[in-house]
Scaffold this motif. Structure first.
Motif, PDB file in Angstrom:
ATOM      1  N   VAL A   1       0.842  -1.199   0.000  1.00 41.17           N
ATOM      2  CA  VAL A   1       0.000   0.000   0.000  1.00 41.17           C
ATOM      3  C   VAL A   1       0.877   1.250   0.000  1.00 41.17           C
ATOM      4  CG1 VAL A   1      -1.695   1.333   1.318  1.00 41.17           C
ATOM      5  CG2 VAL A   1      -1.950  -1.146   1.120  1.00 41.17           C
ATOM      6  N   ARG A   2       1.882   1.276   0.869  1.00 39.85           N
ATOM      7  CA  ARG A   2       2.763   2.453   0.944  1.00 39.85           C
ATOM      8  C   ARG A   2       3.553   2.656  -0.343  1.00 39.85           C
ATOM      9  NH1 ARG A   2       3.586   0.295   5.989  1.00 39.85           N
ATOM     10  NH2 ARG A   2       5.652  -0.437   5.385  1.00 39.85           N
ATOM     11  N   ASP A   3       3.803   1.587  -1.087  1.00 40.59           N
ATOM     12  CA  ASP A   3       4.505   1.717  -2.369  1.00 40.59           C
ATOM     13  C   ASP A   3       3.691   2.521  -3.391  1.00 40.59           C
ATOM     14  OD1 ASP A   3       6.666   0.268  -1.433  1.00 40.59           O
ATOM     15  OD2 ASP A   3       6.129  -1.585  -2.493  1.00 40.59           O
TER      16      ASP A   3
ATOM     17  N   ILE B   1      -8.032  -1.661   9.833  1.00 37.73           N
ATOM     18  CA  ILE B   1      -7.023  -0.631   9.571  1.00 37.73           C
ATOM     19  C   ILE B   1      -7.269  -0.120   8.153  1.00 37.73           C
ATOM     20  CG2 ILE B   1      -4.566  -0.100   9.337  1.00 37.73           C
ATOM     21  CD1 ILE B   1      -5.377  -0.848  12.196  1.00 37.73           C
ATOM     22  N   GLY B   2      -7.591   1.150   8.042  1.00 42.69           N
ATOM     23  CA  GLY B   2      -7.806   1.757   6.742  1.00 42.69           C
ATOM     24  C   GLY B   2      -6.550   2.451   6.251  1.00 42.69           C
ATOM     25  N   PHE B   3      -6.446   2.564   4.937  1.00 46.98           N
ATOM     26  CA  PHE B   3      -5.350   3.281   4.286  1.00 46.98           C
ATOM     27  C   PHE B   3      -5.986   4.410   3.497  1.00 46.98           C
ATOM     28  CE2 PHE B   3      -3.996  -1.052   5.003  1.00 46.98           C
ATOM     29  CZ  PHE B   3      -2.772  -0.880   5.619  1.00 46.98           C
ATOM     30  N   GLN B   4      -5.561   5.644   3.758  1.00 53.30           N
ATOM     31  CA  GLN B   4      -6.268   6.822   3.273  1.00 53.30           C
ATOM     32  C   GLN B   4      -5.328   7.787   2.582  1.00 53.30           C
ATOM     33  OE1 GLN B   4      -8.125   8.904   6.519  1.00 53.30           O
ATOM     34  NE2 GLN B   4      -8.905  10.539   5.229  1.00 53.30           N
ATOM     35  N   VAL B   5      -5.809   8.368   1.493  1.00 53.04           N
ATOM     36  CA  VAL B   5      -5.189   9.548   0.901  1.00 53.04           C
ATOM     37  C   VAL B   5      -6.159  10.668   1.261  1.00 53.04           C
ATOM     38  CG1 VAL B   5      -4.224  10.635  -1.156  1.00 53.04           C
ATOM     39  CG2 VAL B   5      -4.198   8.154  -0.954  1.00 53.04           C
ATOM     40  N   ARG B   6      -7.149  10.951   0.421  1.00 50.44           N
ATOM     41  CA  ARG B   6      -8.260  11.812   0.844  1.00 50.44           C
ATOM     42  C   ARG B   6      -9.328  10.950   1.489  1.00 50.44           C
ATOM     43  NH1 ARG B   6      -9.014  16.810  -0.144  1.00 50.44           N
ATOM     44  NH2 ARG B   6     -11.256  16.665  -0.328  1.00 50.44           N
ATOM     45  N   MET B   7      -9.628   9.844   0.846  1.00 51.89           N
ATOM     46  CA  MET B   7     -10.610   8.898   1.395  1.00 51.89           C
ATOM     47  C   MET B   7      -9.925   7.555   1.576  1.00 51.89           C
ATOM     48  SD  MET B   7     -12.931   8.030  -1.978  1.00 51.89           S
ATOM     49  CE  MET B   7     -13.248   6.307  -1.664  1.00 51.89           C
ATOM     50  N   ILE B   8     -10.523   6.683   2.354  1.00 49.65           N
ATOM     51  CA  ILE B   8      -9.968   5.344   2.546  1.00 49.65           C
ATOM     52  C   ILE B   8     -10.178   4.569   1.248  1.00 49.65           C
ATOM     53  CG2 ILE B   8     -10.229   3.164   3.783  1.00 49.65           C
ATOM     54  CD1 ILE B   8     -10.782   4.847   6.289  1.00 49.65           C
ATOM     55  N   PHE B   9      -9.101   4.073   0.709  1.00 49.11           N
ATOM     56  CA  PHE B   9      -9.148   3.360  -0.563  1.00 49.11           C
ATOM     57  C   PHE B   9      -8.881   1.874  -0.410  1.00 49.11           C
ATOM     58  CE2 PHE B   9      -4.796   4.674   0.060  1.00 49.11           C
ATOM     59  CZ  PHE B   9      -4.050   3.576  -0.359  1.00 49.11           C
ATOM     60  N   ALA B  10      -8.357   1.466   0.730  1.00 49.75           N
ATOM     61  CA  ALA B  10      -8.073   0.060   0.997  1.00 49.75           C
ATOM     62  C   ALA B  10      -8.116  -0.135   2.507  1.00 49.75           C
ATOM     63  CB  ALA B  10      -6.705  -0.340   0.459  1.00 49.75           C
ATOM     64  N   ALA B  11      -8.362  -1.371   2.917  1.00 45.67           N
ATOM     65  CA  ALA B  11      -8.384  -1.659   4.354  1.00 45.67           C
ATOM     66  C   ALA B  11      -8.117  -3.133   4.593  1.00 45.67           C
ATOM     67  CB  ALA B  11      -9.733  -1.274   4.960  1.00 45.67           C
ATOM     68  N   VAL B  12      -7.544  -3.399   5.750  1.00 48.65           N
ATOM     69  CA  VAL B  12      -7.458  -4.760   6.271  1.00 48.65           C
ATOM     70  C   VAL B  12      -8.584  -4.873   7.287  1.00 48.65           C
ATOM     71  CG1 VAL B  12      -6.094  -6.389   7.630  1.00 48.65           C
ATOM     72  CG2 VAL B  12      -4.991  -4.990   5.874  1.00 48.65           C
TER      73      VAL B  12
ATOM     74  N   ALA C   1       1.921 -14.380   1.957  1.00 50.45           N
ATOM     75  CA  ALA C   1       2.610 -13.260   1.308  1.00 50.45           C
ATOM     76  C   ALA C   1       2.814 -13.523  -0.182  1.00 50.45           C
ATOM     77  CB  ALA C   1       3.946 -12.994   2.002  1.00 50.45           C
ATOM     78  N   SER C   2       2.946 -14.774  -0.567  1.00 48.10           N
ATOM     79  CA  SER C   2       3.147 -15.100  -1.985  1.00 48.10           C
ATOM     80  C   SER C   2       1.948 -14.710  -2.846  1.00 48.10           C
ATOM     81  CB  SER C   2       3.439 -16.592  -2.153  1.00 48.10           C
ATOM     82  OG  SER C   2       2.345 -17.359  -1.675  1.00 48.10           O
ATOM     83  N   GLU C   3       0.783 -14.496  -2.230  1.00 48.84           N
ATOM     84  CA  GLU C   3      -0.416 -14.082  -2.961  1.00 48.84           C
ATOM     85  C   GLU C   3      -0.447 -12.571  -3.193  1.00 48.84           C
ATOM     86  OE1 GLU C   3      -3.997 -15.695  -1.175  1.00 48.84           O
ATOM     87  OE2 GLU C   3      -2.887 -17.487  -0.596  1.00 48.84           O
ATOM     88  N   LEU C   4       0.486 -11.847  -2.611  1.00 47.04           N
ATOM     89  CA  LEU C   4       0.570 -10.396  -2.826  1.00 47.04           C
ATOM     90  C   LEU C   4       1.354 -10.159  -4.114  1.00 47.04           C
ATOM     91  CD1 LEU C   4       1.241  -9.337   0.856  1.00 47.04           C
ATOM     92  CD2 LEU C   4      -0.882  -9.027  -0.448  1.00 47.04           C
ATOM     93  N   ASP C   5       0.719 -10.487  -5.202  1.00 46.19           N
ATOM     94  CA  ASP C   5       1.356 -10.507  -6.514  1.00 46.19           C
ATOM     95  C   ASP C   5       1.040  -9.240  -7.315  1.00 46.19           C
ATOM     96  OD1 ASP C   5      -1.320 -10.895  -7.136  1.00 46.19           O
ATOM     97  OD2 ASP C   5      -1.055 -12.963  -7.808  1.00 46.19           O
ATOM     98  N   GLN C   6       1.400  -9.269  -8.589  1.00 45.52           N
ATOM     99  CA  GLN C   6       1.196  -8.106  -9.456  1.00 45.52           C
ATOM    100  C   GLN C   6      -0.279  -7.720  -9.554  1.00 45.52           C
ATOM    101  OE1 GLN C   6       3.774  -6.233 -10.688  1.00 45.52           O
ATOM    102  NE2 GLN C   6       2.094  -4.792 -11.069  1.00 45.52           N
ATOM    103  N   GLU C   7      -1.167  -8.698  -9.571  1.00 43.48           N
ATOM    104  CA  GLU C   7      -2.595  -8.388  -9.645  1.00 43.48           C
ATOM    105  C   GLU C   7      -3.029  -7.553  -8.441  1.00 43.48           C
ATOM    106  OE1 GLU C   7      -6.738 -10.625 -10.789  1.00 43.48           O
ATOM    107  OE2 GLU C   7      -5.386 -11.720  -9.446  1.00 43.48           O
ATOM    108  N   VAL C   8      -2.602  -7.947  -7.249  1.00 39.21           N
ATOM    109  CA  VAL C   8      -2.951  -7.197  -6.037  1.00 39.21           C
ATOM    110  C   VAL C   8      -2.320  -5.810  -6.082  1.00 39.21           C
ATOM    111  CG1 VAL C   8      -2.793  -7.143  -3.515  1.00 39.21           C
ATOM    112  CG2 VAL C   8      -3.282  -9.305  -4.694  1.00 39.21           C
ATOM    113  N   ARG C   9      -1.079  -5.718  -6.538  1.00 43.90           N
ATOM    114  CA  ARG C   9      -0.422  -4.409  -6.674  1.00 43.90           C
ATOM    115  C   ARG C   9      -1.214  -3.502  -7.611  1.00 43.90           C
ATOM    116  NH1 ARG C   9       5.432  -5.134  -5.304  1.00 43.90           N
ATOM    117  NH2 ARG C   9       5.596  -7.351  -4.887  1.00 43.90           N
TER     118      ARG C   9
END
Length: 153
Positions: A53-55, A68-79, A122-130
């Motif tokens: 997410v930080r990348d 846990i939300g990840f926000q720029v202006r609005m929350i765009f992703a969350a765990v 962690a191996s499922e955090l692939d290019q599609e998820v990125r």
């Protein structure tokens, strides 16, 4: 990092929101408390996801009572959930994106679709998820709203 007007900050908890008086779980929530009691492998998986997410660019961490939300202006992703079986997360996109990895898609508005998925390792955090996260990050900046506003006569 952001586009458009200034964010409103809740005077009680300090969280920032696109509009004034947004309903939220106001409290002393933290990533540390969310991760407390979780196994090392679960915490490591969360950290791998958070790194992806930080990348995408500068983000605010928006801890709530249950996620846990990840926000720029609005929350765009969350765990939304984290345990030894993996993490349940979501991304917000302006379109319905087809992938068998999505457990469900909630359409909140014509250009607001919450895509829920599970990551077991962690191996499922692939290019599609990125790619999902990068697209969701742009939604979090609300650049799609600025483009639409500029297109109006």
């Amino acid at each position: 990092m952001t586009a458009g007007r200034r964010l409103w900050t809740c005077p009680k908890c300090g969280r920032s929101f696109v509009t004034r008086n947004m309903p939220h779980s106001c409290g002393p929530y933290s990533v540390r408390a969310f991760l407390e009691g979780k196994s090392r492998s679960a915490v490591a998986l969360y950290r791998c996801f958070a790194r992806l997410v930080r990348d995408c660019g500068p983000v605010r961490i928006a801890p709530a009572r249950t996620r846990i939300g990840f926000q720029v202006r609005m929350i765009f992703a969350a765990v939304n959930k984290l345990d030894d079986r993996g993490l349940d997360a979501h991304v917000v996109l302006t379109r319905r994106l087809g992938s068998p990895r999505f457990r469900r898609i909630e359409s909140l508005a014509p250009r607001s679709h919450v895509h829920h998925f599970r990551i077991g390792a962690a191996s499922e955090l692939d290019q599609e998820v990125r790619d999902w996260l990068r697209e969701a990050y742009r939604v979090g900046t609300q650049e799609h709203l600025l483009r639409r506003a500029k297109a109006r006569p």
